[in-house]
Design a protein around this motif. Structure first.
Motif: not given
Length: 476
Positions: A79-102
């Motif tokens: 899979c390579i595009t948004s028709a598939e479900s990909v498990l991504i542990t980074q690149q999310s709003q929570h990663e941004v919030n973590r970086a801002l908080s730290e």
């Protein structure tokens, strides 16, 4: 699409699939125990769609999903595009919030300079969500971003200008080679859509990659500006800047993760994290507020003496690459200052043509090809050397970037087409100007880019990915 990105990130199904026969090669995790019965490890799909297996005593248990990094995703041929479900542990709003908080709690010597770059398509989507004008959305959103910890809020329009200008230059070079007999120079295909690029790398490799423009996308061009030019201006190392982009499409997360956009010298990515309009809405609403609750602020400046204004470019909502290259080619090659651009719709509205005819002879033939149903019709023609086009603006998403998978979704009784029309109308309200007239762009060329570094800073390369063979990719 998953409502929260706290771990697995389910990408939106947008009809931009590669092939239903392709599977993710690491879908689940099965723990093998020495001496277990032959029945153990047999995978079943439950009624709810979850995976389960039998243990050594015949009992069923749920399987844990394997966490696949972005680099794992890019390295496989599934899979390579948004028709598939990909498990991504980074690149999310929570990663941004973590970086801002730290960043708020760390020692001053470890603090990073926080920058966010906003795409015009995402801004239009937010404007449609809150029923605001583009200018008001930009002003209030800037205030919000400063309030949560960003030091600099930028607009990717300037990086798109550089991308457009470099694309025009590349086309002229290719066309001149073609006219001298190098028939492998054309057609030229845009390379700013990561979904399309990944598809080409993994499904067609060296048959198609030489035709794709080497010019960086606006997102990655902005990464070069922030991590190279701005870092130098502020006497910072690239690793001392945390750069976030707000993009209309989830595939941009994959693009930012490409090894080509990582500096080994500084251990820094040009874009550290990508979020979308849908995620931004969740960030704002989690605080119990709306964008309307924030006052207006001007966008920050790259150059202090040049004010930042909200403006756009002529052409499609995906950046206007076809129109700019067409106008530039007509002027440069045939001395036609203002060519008449008339779009001809072919099989569907996502496949359109533009031609330049002189003396009854067709001199240029360009096309827009959006969505994989149109891409998959053009690619075989290129392989067979019978593609009728000189230039193709290619986008994986039907209707282009304004309809990206990360844009705000419909709510209530509104139809998705009506929402897309509102986003498009808002996007088109911005004043249009030519990238050649950009004061910021000209300053960047004068003070930053030179013959020695422009190739590295403004262009990229592509890599054919060897296909893996598994049961679902075999045609029986």
């Amino acid at each position: 699409m998953a409502s929260m990105f706290s771990g697995p990130l389910t990408l939106t199904d947008l009809d931009d699939f590669i092939a239903p026969s392709q599977e993710c090669i690491k879908p689940v995790k099965v723990e093998r125990v020495p001496g277990a019965s032959k029945k153990s490890g047999v995978i079943k799909i439950d009624d709810d769609g979850a995976y389960s297996a039998l243990n050594d005593v015949g009992e069923s248990y749920k399987l844990e999903k394997v966490s696949i990094t972005l680099n794992d995703c890019l390295a496989c041929s599934g899979c390579i595009t948004s028709a598939e479900s990909v498990l991504i542990t980074q690149q999310s709003q929570h990663e941004v919030n973590r970086a801002l908080s730290e960043n708020k709690t760390c020692d001053i010597e470890n603090r990073k300079f926080m920058v966010i770059s906003i795409s015009p398509q995402s801004r239009a989507s937010l404007a449609a969500k809150y029923s605001l004008s583009i200018e008001e959305t930009a002003g209030r959103f800037t205030t919000y971003l400063h309030s949560i910890g960003f030091d600099l809020v930028l607009d990717t329009t300037v990086s798109r200008e550089l991308s457009l200008l470099e694309t025009c230059k590349e086309f002229i070079t290719r066309k001149e080679k073609y006219d001298k007999g190098d028939k492998s120079s054309l057609p030229m295909l845009t390379g700013i859509c990561p979904g399309w690029v990944c598809y080409a790398e993994k499904s067609h490799g060296e048959y198609i990659l030489p035709y794709i423009s080497n010019v960086k996308s606006p997102q990655q061009m902005m990464g070069s500006i922030v991590k190279n030019f701005l870092a130098s201006q502020k006497s910072l190392l690239p690793s001392q800047i945390y750069h976030v982009t707000l993009m209309p499409c989830y595939d941009k997360k994959l693009e930012a993760s490409r090894p080509d956009f990582h500096s080994k010298e500084f251990d820094s990515r040009d874009v550290d994290c990508v979020i979308t309009a849908s995620e931004v809405i969740e960030m704002i609403e989690r605080e119990g507020r709306r964008l309307l609750d924030y006052e207006m602020s001007p966008l920050d400046r790259i150059f202090d003496e040049i004010p930042t204004h909200i403006y756009s470019h002529f052409g499609s909502g995906s950046g206007g690459y076809l129109e700019h290259v067409f106008i530039h080619a007509a002027k440069t090659l045939y001395n036609i200052q203002s060519p008449d651009i008339q779009y001809t719709v072919k099989r569907n509205k996502d496949l359109q043509e533009v031609t330049l005819t002189l003396g009854g002879e067709k001199k240029l033939k360009f096309a827009l090809a959006y969505g994989f149903r149109n891409i998959q019709n053009i690619v075989p023609k290129i392989k067979q050397r019978r593609c009728p086009y000189d230039f193709v603006e290619v986008m994986a998403c039907p209707s282009g970037c304004l309809n990206g998978g990360g844009q705000v979704k419909v709510t209530g009784s509104e139809d998705s087409k009506d929402l897309l029309n509102r986003v498009t109308d808002l996007y088109n309200t911005s004043e249009c100007r030519s990238p050649e007239d950009s004061l910021v762009g000209q300053r960047l060329y004068d003070e930053w880019l030179s013959a020695d570094n422009s190739n590295t800073l403004l262009t990229t390369q592509y890599h054919a990915v060897e296909k893996s063979t598994n049961a679902l990719t075999i045609k029986w």
